[in-house]
Write a protein that holds these residues in place. Structure first.
Motif, mmCIF file in Angstrom:
data_model
loop_
_atom_site.group_PDB
_atom_site.id
_atom_site.type_symbol
_atom_site.label_atom_id
_atom_site.label_comp_id
_atom_site.label_asym_id
_atom_site.label_seq_id
_atom_site.Cartn_x
_atom_site.Cartn_y
_atom_site.Cartn_z
ATOM 1 N N UNK A 6 0.831 -1.200 0.000
ATOM 2 C CA UNK A 6 0.000 0.000 0.000
ATOM 3 C C UNK A 6 0.871 1.258 0.000
ATOM 4 N N UNK A 7 1.921 1.266 0.797
ATOM 5 C CA UNK A 7 2.819 2.430 0.848
ATOM 6 C C UNK A 7 3.505 2.644 -0.501
ATOM 7 N N UNK A 8 3.976 1.591 -1.141
ATOM 8 C CA UNK A 8 4.625 1.750 -2.446
ATOM 9 C C UNK A 8 3.629 2.215 -3.511
ATOM 10 N N UNK A 9 2.386 1.760 -3.451
ATOM 11 C CA UNK A 9 1.354 2.221 -4.375
ATOM 12 C C UNK A 9 1.076 3.707 -4.180
ATOM 13 N N UNK A 10 0.968 4.153 -2.958
ATOM 14 C CA UNK A 10 0.730 5.572 -2.662
ATOM 15 C C UNK A 10 1.882 6.423 -3.175
ATOM 16 N N UNK B 9 1.727 9.338 -6.091
ATOM 17 C CA UNK B 9 2.179 10.693 -5.766
ATOM 18 C C UNK B 9 3.244 11.163 -6.741
ATOM 19 N N UNK B 10 4.207 10.314 -7.064
ATOM 20 C CA UNK B 10 5.276 10.691 -7.986
ATOM 21 C C UNK B 10 4.735 10.999 -9.378
ATOM 22 N N UNK B 11 3.778 10.238 -9.844
ATOM 23 C CA UNK B 11 3.192 10.507 -11.160
ATOM 24 C C UNK B 11 2.412 11.814 -11.171
ATOM 25 N N UNK B 12 1.741 12.110 -10.070
ATOM 26 C CA UNK B 12 0.996 13.366 -9.994
ATOM 27 C C UNK B 12 1.940 14.560 -9.941
ATOM 28 N N UNK B 13 3.071 14.436 -9.273
ATOM 29 C CA UNK B 13 4.047 15.526 -9.194
ATOM 30 C C UNK B 13 4.604 15.807 -10.579
ATOM 31 N N UNK B 14 4.871 14.776 -11.380
ATOM 32 C CA UNK B 14 5.377 14.972 -12.743
ATOM 33 C C UNK B 14 4.376 15.730 -13.598
ATOM 34 N N UNK B 15 3.101 15.447 -13.431
ATOM 35 C CA UNK B 15 2.077 16.111 -14.233
ATOM 36 C C UNK B 15 1.831 17.548 -13.791
ATOM 37 N N UNK B 16 2.251 17.899 -12.576
ATOM 38 C CA UNK B 16 2.024 19.238 -12.050
ATOM 39 C C UNK B 16 3.051 20.249 -12.544
ATOM 40 N N UNK B 17 4.071 19.810 -13.230
ATOM 41 C CA UNK B 17 5.103 20.739 -13.681
ATOM 42 C C UNK B 17 4.452 21.833 -14.511
ATOM 43 N N UNK B 18 4.613 23.073 -14.077
ATOM 44 C CA UNK B 18 3.868 24.177 -14.668
ATOM 45 C C UNK B 18 4.553 24.781 -15.891
#
Length: 171
Positions: free
Chosen positions: A19-23, A27-36
């Motif tokens: 569960x921790x590795x899935x979270x 999170x890492x994929x969402x941070x990559x998509x947030x690059x403005x």
């Protein structure tokens, strides 16, 4: 009984780790998509509209707002891997650029700076061919956005292209 309890403890530890590795992955994929801001560069040959005569090479730096909100950016700059005379950051100045910074970039908008490639290279003659450089830009809050690292030799090779184009034009 003891073996059943050990199995239960081991299964719960395994489930917790999964569960921790899935979270963390999500999170890492969402941070990559947030690059403005995305920063990229190209080189272009300047040709006359009327007679197709070659006039030189231009280095174009593009800053694209890929976020959902407007961002104010300062002038992009070049970051070198080491300092010379105490500096390793150089603002990208162009005599034809009349932009007043900071510039507001709406979502999806792009800002570009065009520099004379030969002057750009001559100003950085102390950099080894096999060094990597990058372009960076700060927003008005001080957050730094970086381009991917670029081999300086790839930019230097454009000078050789310029010499070849001038030789063909003069022939």
């Amino acid at each position: 009984m003891a073996s059943d309890e050990i199995k239960l403890v081991l299964m719960s530890i395994g489930l917790t780790v999964a569960v921790i590795s899935l979270i963390l992955t999500i999170r890492n994929r969402m941070v990559d998509k947030k690059k403005e801001l995305n920063i990229s560069y190209t080189t272009q040959a300047l040709l006359s509209e009327y007679d197709g005569v070659y006039h030189g090479l231009v280095l174009c730096i593009y800053v694209l707002n890929s976020g959902n909100v407007s961002i104010f950016i300062n002038r992009p700059y070049l970051k070198t891997p080491f300092k010379k005379d105490g500096f390793n950051q150089y603002e990208l100045l162009s005599s034809k650029d009349t932009t007043i910074y900071p510039v507001k970039l709406e979502p999806g908008a792009e800002h570009s700076i065009k520099l004379d490639l030969l002057n750009f290279i001559d100003g950085l003659d102390y950099i080894n061919w096999y060094r990597r450089i990058r372009f960076e830009v700060k927003n008005s809050k001080g957050k730094i956005y970086k381009s991917k690292k670029i081999w300086f030799k790839n930019i230097i090779k454009q000078r050789q292209l310029h010499k070849l184009m001038m030789k063909q034009q003069n022939a």
